[in-house]
Design a protein around this motif. Structure first.
Motif, PDB file in Angstrom:
ATOM      1  N   VAL A  77     101.727  37.078  53.584  1.00 43.04           N
ATOM      2  CA  VAL A  77     101.165  38.437  53.474  1.00 43.04           C
ATOM      3  C   VAL A  77      99.641  38.314  53.454  1.00 43.04           C
ATOM      4  N   PRO A  78      98.943  38.708  54.543  1.00 45.20           N
ATOM      5  CA  PRO A  78      97.472  38.683  54.488  1.00 45.20           C
ATOM      6  C   PRO A  78      96.991  39.768  53.518  1.00 45.20           C
ATOM      7  N   GLN A  79      95.965  39.431  52.747  1.00 47.40           N
ATOM      8  CA  GLN A  79      95.450  40.410  51.782  1.00 47.40           C
ATOM      9  C   GLN A  79      93.922  40.374  51.747  1.00 47.40           C
ATOM     10  N   GLY A  80      93.324  41.572  51.695  1.00 40.47           N
ATOM     11  CA  GLY A  80      91.873  41.677  51.529  1.00 40.47           C
ATOM     12  C   GLY A  80      91.579  42.079  50.097  1.00 40.47           C
ATOM     13  N   GLY A  81      91.039  43.284  49.937  1.00 36.82           N
ATOM     14  CA  GLY A  81      90.658  43.755  48.594  1.00 36.82           C
ATOM     15  C   GLY A  81      91.785  44.385  47.812  1.00 36.82           C
ATOM     16  N   ASN A  82      92.983  44.440  48.415  1.00 37.26           N
ATOM     17  CA  ASN A  82      94.163  45.045  47.772  1.00 37.26           C
ATOM     18  C   ASN A  82      93.908  46.483  47.330  1.00 37.26           C
ATOM     19  N   THR A  83      93.208  47.239  48.176  1.00 42.45           N
ATOM     20  CA  THR A  83      93.028  48.669  47.901  1.00 42.45           C
ATOM     21  C   THR A  83      93.960  49.523  48.762  1.00 42.45           C
ATOM     22  N   GLY A  84      94.789  48.884  49.568  1.00 36.57           N
ATOM     23  CA  GLY A  84      95.727  49.624  50.420  1.00 36.57           C
ATOM     24  C   GLY A  84      96.634  50.500  49.564  1.00 36.57           C
ATOM     25  N   LEU A  85      97.063  51.615  50.129  1.00 37.18           N
ATOM     26  CA  LEU A  85      97.813  52.592  49.327  1.00 37.18           C
ATOM     27  C   LEU A  85      99.232  52.814  49.840  1.00 37.18           C
ATOM     28  N   ALA A 146      87.379  47.209  49.193  1.00 40.10           N
ATOM     29  CA  ALA A 146      88.030  47.150  50.515  1.00 40.10           C
ATOM     30  C   ALA A 146      87.219  46.236  51.433  1.00 40.10           C
ATOM     31  N   THR A 147      87.917  45.425  52.220  1.00 36.37           N
ATOM     32  CA  THR A 147      87.251  44.444  53.080  1.00 36.37           C
ATOM     33  C   THR A 147      87.266  44.896  54.536  1.00 36.37           C
ATOM     34  N   ILE A 148      86.397  44.281  55.307  1.00 37.22           N
ATOM     35  CA  ILE A 148      86.375  44.623  56.729  1.00 37.22           C
ATOM     36  C   ILE A 148      87.688  44.170  57.396  1.00 37.22           C
ATOM     37  N   ALA A 153      92.604  45.863  59.950  1.00 39.15           N
ATOM     38  CA  ALA A 153      94.069  45.778  59.969  1.00 39.15           C
ATOM     39  C   ALA A 153      94.715  47.155  59.847  1.00 39.15           C
ATOM     40  N   THR A 154      94.076  48.071  59.125  1.00 42.64           N
ATOM     41  CA  THR A 154      94.661  49.409  58.972  1.00 42.64           C
ATOM     42  C   THR A 154      94.042  50.420  59.940  1.00 42.64           C
ATOM     43  N   ASN A 155      93.066  49.957  60.746  1.00 41.32           N
ATOM     44  CA  ASN A 155      92.279  50.896  61.573  1.00 41.32           C
ATOM     45  C   ASN A 155      91.850  52.074  60.693  1.00 41.32           C
ATOM     46  N   GLY A 156      91.195  51.719  59.587  1.00 41.25           N
ATOM     47  CA  GLY A 156      90.850  52.724  58.580  1.00 41.25           C
ATOM     48  C   GLY A 156      89.936  53.821  59.111  1.00 41.25           C
ATOM     49  N   GLY A 157      89.911  54.884  58.370  1.00 44.65           N
ATOM     50  CA  GLY A 157      89.002  55.991  58.678  1.00 44.65           C
ATOM     51  C   GLY A 157      87.941  56.014  57.594  1.00 44.65           C
ATOM     52  N   GLY A 158      87.628  57.183  57.102  1.00 45.87           N
ATOM     53  CA  GLY A 158      86.670  57.257  56.011  1.00 45.87           C
ATOM     54  C   GLY A 158      85.656  58.345  56.211  1.00 45.87           C
ATOM     55  N   VAL A 210      96.238  37.475  61.791  1.00 43.55           N
ATOM     56  CA  VAL A 210      95.329  37.542  60.641  1.00 43.55           C
ATOM     57  C   VAL A 210      93.914  37.716  61.180  1.00 43.55           C
ATOM     58  N   VAL A 211      93.243  38.747  60.736  1.00 41.20           N
ATOM     59  CA  VAL A 211      91.860  38.989  61.161  1.00 41.20           C
ATOM     60  C   VAL A 211      90.952  38.006  60.416  1.00 41.20           C
ATOM     61  N   LEU A 212      90.166  37.260  61.172  1.00 40.48           N
ATOM     62  CA  LEU A 212      89.252  36.276  60.570  1.00 40.48           C
ATOM     63  C   LEU A 212      87.854  36.851  60.402  1.00 40.48           C
ATOM     64  N   GLY A 365      90.185  65.473  51.388  1.00 44.68           N
ATOM     65  CA  GLY A 365      90.240  64.574  52.538  1.00 44.68           C
ATOM     66  C   GLY A 365      89.067  64.704  53.480  1.00 44.68           C
ATOM     67  N   HIS A 366      89.013  63.739  54.396  1.00 45.96           N
ATOM     68  CA  HIS A 366      87.993  63.744  55.440  1.00 45.96           C
ATOM     69  C   HIS A 366      88.432  64.677  56.559  1.00 45.96           C
ATOM     70  N   LEU A 367      87.461  65.342  57.163  1.00 45.31           N
ATOM     71  CA  LEU A 367      87.774  66.173  58.321  1.00 45.31           C
ATOM     72  C   LEU A 367      87.387  65.430  59.595  1.00 45.31           C
ATOM     73  N   GLY A 405      98.741  59.145  57.869  1.00 43.29           N
ATOM     74  CA  GLY A 405      97.319  59.476  57.857  1.00 43.29           C
ATOM     75  C   GLY A 405      96.512  58.236  58.182  1.00 43.29           C
ATOM     76  N   GLU A 406      95.369  58.063  57.505  1.00 41.45           N
ATOM     77  CA  GLU A 406      94.516  56.918  57.841  1.00 41.45           C
ATOM     78  C   GLU A 406      94.818  55.687  57.001  1.00 41.45           C
ATOM     79  N   HIS A 407      95.658  55.804  55.986  1.00 39.00           N
ATOM     80  CA  HIS A 407      95.939  54.638  55.141  1.00 39.00           C
ATOM     81  C   HIS A 407      96.954  53.702  55.766  1.00 39.00           C
TER      82      HIS A 407
HETATM   83  C1  LIG Z   1      89.813  54.881  45.992  1.00 37.45           C
HETATM   84  C2  LIG Z   1      90.314  54.592  47.373  1.00 37.45           C
HETATM   85  C3  LIG Z   1      89.767  55.281  48.453  1.00 37.45           C
HETATM   86  C4  LIG Z   1      90.216  55.011  49.753  1.00 37.45           C
HETATM   87  N1  LIG Z   1      89.670  55.689  50.796  1.00 37.45           N
HETATM   88  C5  LIG Z   1      90.042  55.408  52.052  1.00 37.45           C
HETATM   89  C6  LIG Z   1      89.457  56.073  53.152  1.00 37.45           C
HETATM   90  O1  LIG Z   1      88.595  56.929  52.992  1.00 37.45           O
HETATM   91  N2  LIG Z   1      89.862  55.750  54.390  1.00 37.45           N
HETATM   92  C7  LIG Z   1      90.813  54.787  54.611  1.00 37.45           C
HETATM   93  O2  LIG Z   1      91.151  54.514  55.771  1.00 37.45           O
HETATM   94  N3  LIG Z   1      91.409  54.150  53.580  1.00 37.45           N
HETATM   95  C8  LIG Z   1      91.037  54.418  52.323  1.00 37.45           C
HETATM   96  N4  LIG Z   1      91.637  53.766  51.268  1.00 37.45           N
HETATM   97  C9  LIG Z   1      92.718  52.805  51.526  1.00 37.45           C
HETATM   98  C10 LIG Z   1      92.226  51.345  51.663  1.00 37.45           C
HETATM   99  O3  LIG Z   1      90.957  51.166  51.071  1.00 37.45           O
HETATM  100  C11 LIG Z   1      92.145  50.960  53.138  1.00 37.45           C
HETATM  101  O4  LIG Z   1      93.455  50.942  53.667  1.00 37.45           O
HETATM  102  C12 LIG Z   1      91.500  49.583  53.383  1.00 37.45           C
HETATM  103  O5  LIG Z   1      91.467  49.346  54.763  1.00 37.45           O
HETATM  104  C13 LIG Z   1      92.213  48.452  52.739  1.00 37.45           C
HETATM  105  O6  LIG Z   1      91.360  47.318  52.764  1.00 37.45           O
HETATM  106  P1  LIG Z   1      91.694  46.074  51.835  1.00 37.45           P
HETATM  107  O7  LIG Z   1      90.724  44.998  52.135  1.00 37.45           O
HETATM  108  O8  LIG Z   1      91.761  46.504  50.431  1.00 37.45           O
HETATM  109  O9  LIG Z   1      93.124  45.663  52.394  1.00 37.45           O
HETATM  110  P2  LIG Z   1      94.465  45.339  51.591  1.00 37.45           P
HETATM  111  O10 LIG Z   1      94.818  46.466  50.716  1.00 37.45           O
HETATM  112  O11 LIG Z   1      94.363  44.012  50.978  1.00 37.45           O
HETATM  113  O12 LIG Z   1      95.496  45.288  52.820  1.00 37.45           O
HETATM  114  C14 LIG Z   1      95.794  46.446  53.562  1.00 37.45           C
HETATM  115  C15 LIG Z   1      96.626  46.034  54.788  1.00 37.45           C
HETATM  116  O13 LIG Z   1      95.812  45.237  55.652  1.00 37.45           O
HETATM  117  C16 LIG Z   1      96.375  43.931  55.809  1.00 37.45           C
HETATM  118  N5  LIG Z   1      95.248  42.991  55.798  1.00 37.45           N
HETATM  119  C17 LIG Z   1      94.258  42.889  54.879  1.00 37.45           C
HETATM  120  N6  LIG Z   1      93.373  41.956  55.270  1.00 37.45           N
HETATM  121  C18 LIG Z   1      93.820  41.457  56.433  1.00 37.45           C
HETATM  122  C19 LIG Z   1      93.330  40.476  57.352  1.00 37.45           C
HETATM  123  N7  LIG Z   1      92.193  39.799  57.134  1.00 37.45           N
HETATM  124  N8  LIG Z   1      94.048  40.223  58.481  1.00 37.45           N
HETATM  125  C20 LIG Z   1      95.203  40.899  58.728  1.00 37.45           C
HETATM  126  N9  LIG Z   1      95.694  41.839  57.904  1.00 37.45           N
HETATM  127  C21 LIG Z   1      95.005  42.118  56.779  1.00 37.45           C
HETATM  128  C22 LIG Z   1      97.340  43.754  54.650  1.00 37.45           C
HETATM  129  O14 LIG Z   1      98.368  42.842  54.972  1.00 37.45           O
HETATM  130  C23 LIG Z   1      97.836  45.176  54.459  1.00 37.45           C
HETATM  131  O15 LIG Z   1      98.850  45.471  55.366  1.00 37.45           O
HETATM  132  C24 LIG Z   1      91.225  54.033  49.966  1.00 37.45           C
HETATM  133  C25 LIG Z   1      91.768  53.335  48.868  1.00 37.45           C
HETATM  134  C26 LIG Z   1      91.321  53.611  47.585  1.00 37.45           C
HETATM  135  C27 LIG Z   1      91.900  52.830  46.454  1.00 37.45           C
END
Ligand SMILES: Cc1cc2nc3c(=O)[nH]c(=O)nc-3n(C[C@H](O)[C@H](O)[C@H](O)COP(=O)(O)OP(=O)(O)OC[C@H]3O[C@@H](n4cnc5c(N)ncnc54)[C@H](O)[C@@H]3O)c2cc1C
Length: 456
Positions: A77-85, A146-148, A153-158, A210-212, A365-367, A405-407
């Motif tokens: 299980v790859p893990q970054g900052g463990n802020t995923g929801l 949260a890490t890059i 990996a989540t194609n996050g928004g924000g 795994v994203v390096l 939420g973000h618009l 959504g974006e999570h």
């Molecule tokens: C207070 C709060 C606010 C937030 N706001 C937003 C927001 O505005 N927008 C948004 O998009 N999300 C938001 N999030 C959700 C979260 O921060 C994002 O999903 C973020 O991308 C997760 O990053 P992380 O490093 O914590 O990843 P993790 O939680 O560690 O992992 C998330 C997912 O990515 C995978 N992953 C992590 N690192 C790697 C890697 N190096 N290579 C491959 N896979 C990997 C994991 O296996 C897992 O599936 C928020 C969360 C919190 C707690």
């Protein structure tokens, strides 16, 4: 068909020794007290067993750890900052957690771009950019953890999605490691056999590679900022957002309710800056007269306008602290993110108010601009009760929105994906090709229609 889920077997002590010989004893954690922070997600809802947390410090170590696990048939299980929801970054049944946090170096790329190690936090990336008089348009309230790598990996928004799009739109290139430890330093290189990954690695949630590191675009910081909090009624907010969205200086646009502001104000022990059924928080940046620009959208509404940095941070604090404010309530909390048309926000609130037991529902939420140009909200819904997420997803889909959504999808939503949809079908095809043994993040994202998160 998706790859069969991996069922981890017992590890041999030799396996742990082999991992320690790669990363050093101190970076293989097995003590239950030390692994706690890696096995439970931010919400406390998702948790599972882990045999070891491995913390490589270099790209080479990541690849060697992966090769070792692959050889032994051990899931990772790859893990970054463990802020995923959505439960995607924590173990479920005895996998190895591959913590990427030690890969946090930021270096200069070409054309002013920055290359950040996967474990770089967003705050770390912002600091590195600011030190070079640059700006990176990826930001969320979870920036300190949260890490890059997680954002890719989540194609996050924000916060800046309305201006710059999601993470994929801001990437120049990505370096990845495949499940067997193969290092692909640039998946954009022409002729790269893994070029397909480029389209899908963003949003693959650790299931394909795994994203390096990631090379991100940068810009120059804007000369001026203006932040405004504009009151509205639910029925008028769509029209207000449409006016805001065409402002050339718009960098961020958030929606929240009056009760959300009051909740954060109570936690921060401050007075709410405004009260209304619904509020828009907008940030404008640029060189011109930003207040004139803002006025064209605000008109005669009784908005709070902040031009000084301290006042601006004060207004943003009400948004950034919303997650902590609802968490501080301490009640059972159901937390989901969805996306739907902003015009439906009043109907969504009304439907949530009818949930059994009439719990409080907080949403914000973000618009962003939807496919037909209308405002869409990436809504973070927080309900002070233990509600089945599927009940909320059904409501949202009934209003024409999406449960995703974006999570991301994680383990929480994969049963909602349609395996026949083109994007999902492509994911399944790539999973077969790049991880046919199902060793990378089993149980996450790849759909399993009909089984809910609780059954996985
Ligand atoms: C207070 C709060 C606010 C937030 N706001 C937003 C927001 O505005 N927008 C948004 O998009 N999300 C938001 N999030 C959700 C979260 O921060 C994002 O999903 C973020 O991308 C997760 O990053 P992380 O490093 O914590 O990843 P993790 O939680 O560690 O992992 C998330 C997912 O990515 C995978 N992953 C992590 N690192 C790697 C890697 N190096 N290579 C491959 N896979 C990997 C994991 O296996 C897992 O599936 C928020 C969360 C919190 C707690």
């Amino acid at each position: 068909m998706p790859a069969a889920p991996h069922r981890p077997g017992p590890y041999s002590p030799l396996m742990l020794q082999a991992l320690a010989s790669i990363v050093g004893d101190e970076h293989v954690l097995t003590d239950p007290d030390l692994v706690t922070g890696y096995v439970t997600d931010w919400t406390g809802r998702f948790t599972g067993a882990v045999k070891a947390v491995v913390r490589p410090g270099t790209t080479e170590e990541v690849c060697t750890v992966l090769a070792q696990c692959y050889q032994e048939g051990v899931a990772v299980v790859p893990q970054g900052g463990n802020t995923g929801l959505v439960g995607g970054g924590v173990p479920r049944s005895g996998e190895v957690v591959l913590s990427m946090l030690r890969l946090d170096e930021v270096t200069d790329g070409h054309d002013g771009m920055l290359t950040a190690g996967a474990g770089t936090t967003l705050s770390g990336l912002h600091r590195a950019a600011a030190g070079r008089n640059q700006f990176v348009g990826i930001d969320t309230s979870a920036r300190d953890s949260a890490t890059i790598g997680g954002m890719v990996a989540t194609n996050g928004g924000g916060i800046h999605t309305v201006r710059f799009g999601r993470v994929r739109d801001q990437l120049h290139d990505v370096a990845v490691a495949l499940v067997n430890g193969t290092h692909l330093p640039s998946i954009l290189v022409p002729g790269n056999p893994a070029a397909d990954l480029w389209r899908r690695v963003c949003g693959s949630e650790g299931t394909l590679a795994v994203v390096l590191s990631a090379t991100v675009r940068t810009g120059r910081p804007a000369a001026q900022r203006l932040v405004t909090l504009v009151p509205s009624a639910d029925r008028d907010v769509d029209a207000l957002a449409r006016k805001m969205m065409v402002l050339p200086g718009l960098w961020a646009l958030e929606v929240m309710g009056g009760s959300e502001i009051e909740l954060t104000a109570a936690m921060l022990q401050r007075r709410p800056p405004a009260t209304a059924e619904c509020l828009l928080l907008a940030e404008l940046r640029g060189a011109g007269a930003l207040d004139d620009q803002a006025l064209t959208a605000i008109g005669d509404l009784d908005a709070v306008v902040a031009t000084q940095p301290s006042e601006q941070e004060e207004l943003w604090a009400f948004r950034h602290n919303l997650s902590l404010a609802v968490r501080s309530l301490g009640t059972p909390l159901t937390k989901v993110d969805v996306s739907l048309s902003l015009a439906s926000i009043g109907q969504l609130k009304a439907a949530l108010a009818t949930l059994a037991g009439e719990p409080n529902a907080y949403l914000w939420g973000h618009l962003l601009t939807g496919p037909t140009g209308h405002p869409v909200v990436n809504a973070h819904i927080n309900i002070t009760a233990d509600v089945q997420p599927d009940i909320v997803f059904d409501i949202v889909e009934g209003l024409g929105g999406s449960a995703v959504g974006e999570h991301g999808v994680g383990v929480m939503k994969r049963h909602r994906l349609d395996p026949e949809a083109a994007d999902t079908a492509e994911l399944i095809r790539l999973k077969q090709r790049f991880d046919s043994r199902g060793l990378l993040n089993p149980g996450v994202l790849v759909p399993d229609r009909g089984r809910s998160a609780e059954q996985i």
